[in-house]
Design a protein around this motif. Sequence first.
Motif, PDB file in Angstrom:
ATOM      1  N   SER A  67     -18.338   1.920  21.725  1.00 18.59           N
ATOM      2  CA  SER A  67     -17.464   2.027  22.911  1.00 18.59           C
ATOM      3  C   SER A  67     -18.048   1.151  24.011  1.00 18.59           C
ATOM      4  N   SER A  68     -18.430  -0.056  23.598  1.00 15.76           N
ATOM      5  CA  SER A  68     -19.122  -1.006  24.470  1.00 15.76           C
ATOM      6  C   SER A  68     -18.520  -1.099  25.860  1.00 15.76           C
ATOM      7  N   GLY A  69     -19.317  -1.629  26.786  1.00 13.81           N
ATOM      8  CA  GLY A  69     -18.817  -1.826  28.141  1.00 13.81           C
ATOM      9  C   GLY A  69     -17.572  -2.678  28.176  1.00 13.81           C
ATOM     10  N   PHE A  70     -17.382  -3.516  27.142  1.00 14.79           N
ATOM     11  CA  PHE A  70     -16.174  -4.335  27.107  1.00 14.79           C
ATOM     12  C   PHE A  70     -14.945  -3.500  26.756  1.00 14.79           C
ATOM     13  N   THR A  71     -15.154  -2.339  26.152  1.00 17.82           N
ATOM     14  CA  THR A  71     -14.037  -1.425  25.953  1.00 17.82           C
ATOM     15  C   THR A  71     -13.510  -0.977  27.308  1.00 17.82           C
ATOM     16  N   GLN A  72     -14.420  -0.532  28.179  1.00 18.86           N
ATOM     17  CA  GLN A  72     -14.007  -0.140  29.524  1.00 18.86           C
ATOM     18  C   GLN A  72     -13.456  -1.323  30.306  1.00 18.86           C
ATOM     19  N   GLY A  73     -14.019  -2.511  30.050  1.00 23.47           N
ATOM     20  CA  GLY A  73     -13.524  -3.703  30.720  1.00 23.47           C
ATOM     21  C   GLY A  73     -12.075  -3.988  30.369  1.00 23.47           C
ATOM     22  N   LEU A  74     -11.738  -3.863  29.076  1.00 26.07           N
ATOM     23  CA  LEU A  74     -10.357  -4.074  28.638  1.00 26.07           C
ATOM     24  C   LEU A  74      -9.433  -2.986  29.164  1.00 26.07           C
ATOM     25  N   VAL A  75      -9.917  -1.746  29.149  1.00 28.50           N
ATOM     26  CA  VAL A  75      -9.099  -0.633  29.635  1.00 28.50           C
ATOM     27  C   VAL A  75      -8.821  -0.786  31.119  1.00 28.50           C
ATOM     28  N   ASN A  76      -9.778  -1.318  31.853  1.00 26.34           N
ATOM     29  CA  ASN A  76      -9.611  -1.478  33.303  1.00 26.34           C
ATOM     30  C   ASN A  76      -8.635  -2.601  33.665  1.00 26.34           C
ATOM     31  N   GLN A  82      -3.966 -10.484  23.551  1.00 23.10           N
ATOM     32  CA  GLN A  82      -4.641 -10.703  22.272  1.00 23.10           C
ATOM     33  C   GLN A  82      -5.860 -11.601  22.463  1.00 23.10           C
ATOM     34  N   ARG A  83      -5.743 -12.564  23.364  1.00 25.76           N
ATOM     35  CA  ARG A  83      -6.857 -13.472  23.658  1.00 25.76           C
ATOM     36  C   ARG A  83      -8.055 -12.712  24.205  1.00 25.76           C
ATOM     37  N   ASP A  84      -7.801 -11.715  25.047  1.00 26.02           N
ATOM     38  CA  ASP A  84      -8.876 -10.901  25.614  1.00 26.02           C
ATOM     39  C   ASP A  84      -9.557 -10.074  24.521  1.00 26.02           C
ATOM     40  N   TYR A  85      -8.754  -9.443  23.671  1.00 25.32           N
ATOM     41  CA  TYR A  85      -9.305  -8.624  22.589  1.00 25.32           C
ATOM     42  C   TYR A  85     -10.108  -9.485  21.610  1.00 25.32           C
ATOM     43  N   ASN A  86      -9.600 -10.663  21.305  1.00 16.70           N
ATOM     44  CA  ASN A  86     -10.277 -11.542  20.352  1.00 16.70           C
ATOM     45  C   ASN A  86     -11.628 -12.012  20.886  1.00 16.70           C
ATOM     46  N   ALA A  87     -11.674 -12.328  22.179  1.00 17.88           N
ATOM     47  CA  ALA A  87     -12.934 -12.758  22.793  1.00 17.88           C
ATOM     48  C   ALA A  87     -13.977 -11.650  22.735  1.00 17.88           C
ATOM     49  N   PRO A 211     -12.359 -15.157  28.623  1.00 15.07           N
ATOM     50  CA  PRO A 211     -12.100 -13.780  29.076  1.00 15.07           C
ATOM     51  C   PRO A 211     -13.390 -12.984  29.269  1.00 15.07           C
ATOM     52  N   ILE A 212     -14.407 -13.289  28.462  1.00 19.64           N
ATOM     53  CA  ILE A 212     -15.692 -12.592  28.592  1.00 19.64           C
ATOM     54  C   ILE A 212     -16.326 -12.912  29.941  1.00 19.64           C
ATOM     55  N   ARG A 213     -16.224 -14.158  30.355  1.00 23.33           N
ATOM     56  CA  ARG A 213     -16.804 -14.536  31.644  1.00 23.33           C
ATOM     57  C   ARG A 213     -16.140 -13.788  32.791  1.00 23.33           C
ATOM     58  N   ARG A 214     -14.839 -13.528  32.667  1.00 26.59           N
ATOM     59  CA  ARG A 214     -14.123 -12.817  33.735  1.00 26.59           C
ATOM     60  C   ARG A 214     -14.545 -11.362  33.837  1.00 26.59           C
ATOM     61  N   PHE A 216     -17.380 -10.096  32.426  1.00 22.88           N
ATOM     62  CA  PHE A 216     -18.786  -9.946  32.044  1.00 22.88           C
ATOM     63  C   PHE A 216     -19.570  -9.078  33.035  1.00 22.88           C
ATOM     64  N   SER A 217     -19.448  -9.380  34.313  1.00 22.13           N
ATOM     65  CA  SER A 217     -20.232  -8.656  35.323  1.00 22.13           C
ATOM     66  C   SER A 217     -19.953  -7.158  35.264  1.00 22.13           C
ATOM     67  N   PHE A 218     -18.665  -6.803  35.212  1.00 24.94           N
ATOM     68  CA  PHE A 218     -18.287  -5.394  35.152  1.00 24.94           C
ATOM     69  C   PHE A 218     -18.733  -4.761  33.832  1.00 24.94           C
ATOM     70  N   SER A 219     -18.417  -5.414  32.702  1.00 24.51           N
ATOM     71  CA  SER A 219     -18.620  -4.818  31.389  1.00 24.51           C
ATOM     72  C   SER A 219     -20.089  -4.703  31.013  1.00 24.51           C
ATOM     73  N   VAL A 220     -20.880  -5.703  31.349  1.00 22.05           N
ATOM     74  CA  VAL A 220     -22.302  -5.643  31.013  1.00 22.05           C
ATOM     75  C   VAL A 220     -22.989  -4.514  31.771  1.00 22.05           C
ATOM     76  N   LYS A 221     -22.597  -4.314  33.030  1.00 22.34           N
ATOM     77  CA  LYS A 221     -23.160  -3.189  33.787  1.00 22.34           C
ATOM     78  C   LYS A 221     -22.802  -1.858  33.129  1.00 22.34           C
ATOM     79  N   ILE A 222     -21.560  -1.764  32.641  1.00 24.76           N
ATOM     80  CA  ILE A 222     -21.140  -0.541  31.958  1.00 24.76           C
ATOM     81  C   ILE A 222     -21.940  -0.350  30.677  1.00 24.76           C
ATOM     82  N   LEU A 223     -22.069  -1.411  29.888  1.00 22.85           N
ATOM     83  CA  LEU A 223     -22.810  -1.321  28.630  1.00 22.85           C
ATOM     84  C   LEU A 223     -24.267  -0.955  28.882  1.00 22.85           C
ATOM     85  N   LEU A 224     -24.894  -1.636  29.827  1.00 23.38           N
ATOM     86  CA  LEU A 224     -26.290  -1.330  30.140  1.00 23.38           C
ATOM     87  C   LEU A 224     -26.433   0.097  30.654  1.00 23.38           C
TER      88      LEU A 224
END
Length: 490
Positions: A67-76, A82-87, A211-214, A216-224
Amino acid sequence: MMNEEGHKSTLKEKTAKGLFWGALNSGATQIISLLLGIFLARRLTPDDYGIVGVLAIFIAIAGNLQSSGFTQGLVNMKQPTQRDYNAVFWFNTLASLTIYVVLFLAAPLIADYFHQPALVRLSRFIFLTFFISSFGIAPSAYLYKNMMNRENAINAIVASLLSGAIGLILAYSGYGYWSLAWQQVSYVSITVVGRYYFSRFCPQLHFDFSPIRRMFSFSVKILLTNIVNTVSTNVLTFIFGRLYAINQVGNFYQAFKWDSMAFNTVSGAVAQVAQPVMVDIRDDDEREVRVFRKLVRATSLFAFPAMFGLSLVADEFIHATIGEKWADCVPLLQVLCISGAFMPFYTLYQNLTISKGRSGLYFWCNTLLIVLQIALVAVFHEAGMQWIVVGYSVLTVLWLVVWQLVARRLIGLRFTDIMKDMLPFCFIAAAVMAVSWLATSWIEGYVWLLLSRAVIAATLYYLVLKLLHVKILQECEQFLLQRFSSRGAH
């Protein structure tokens, strides 16, 4: 376009359905885990659980990756593409492969830390969950974003049943702690397959990480922060593995497992709806307060009786189910259940913080908690495991005050309002458990005592709430009646 009233009605219905399927998911999987845990614990020894238990922190981090931080990033995001999910798929797969290689090479150091040579092979096998789980992050985000809780429930139940069967077969074939390892790896693998089946997600061989760069800041903080949160939850097992004999670690791990299983039944139901719902209304602070308070009341309705009840029956539950050899875990379980009653509220506060895009605040609140936990172990380690657990539980309850301060800052949620929502259920549940203990203290035999206390406590709690005309209970009953009547009509 849907008017505001229609939107509110739809959101209310989605929330109710989400809670229903989330509760079914958590309840069913925890019941399966309960039954499997009983059979496995009767077959295996504290040493078996201890050697796997010291790796619990790594296994839980693998769950964070699921449930990586990128999960929350996508939900937010309002409308991820599809491009966001693929990245997210390719980034997490490559990152997880790197992590696995590092941990594979670090296995001898981990074994040396815990003085257990067998951990070299065992950890390398269990660490496969890191890599396998990465394949399920993108489809998991899709299911979560679209509140497909029914599909998540089916997937979790099937994975629990199949992986549990694998663990039981191996345990009864004499494979010892390897049966627990295979159960965990197979659960992650089956869950990933199920997520692809229900989401119909298909990754594309296209490496576009913009999409990861957009996010990244939010999602990496969530994951960490999720990893820090996991370390916070599992820090005692990790430290105990270094300080105490492996069978003592096994007893603590057994107590911690039952405690976590119980409060995660409530937390799991809340987690599946909290962030999507809060994201949907995050621009309306007044409405956020109303919705959040209602979620607190719904959580209180179930969390306090469940956890205080488990503390009440801990002794007879352990003896009647997994046997006398686990008696030393009873006092640990009783203490953990008290703080466990407050753990589901962490889920609410954390999801509120995430929904407001405040991943940095989320990170620091969890990081400070783990610093205090480590300091607590340093102070009390000579007093013994029991005192460390007591201090850990007290700190867990008190730290909710910090999260409440965060909620006040974000949406103006008042401390007095939360106390009004939470404390009545806490006091009623505690009083009911005390009366149930007194009413059954004369009964002999672990099985009869367990059944008597469970039935009396549940009945008393329900009757007291009915006599007090508790609104949240009435709403739950009304929703269930409507759901079953609609099914009957079809």
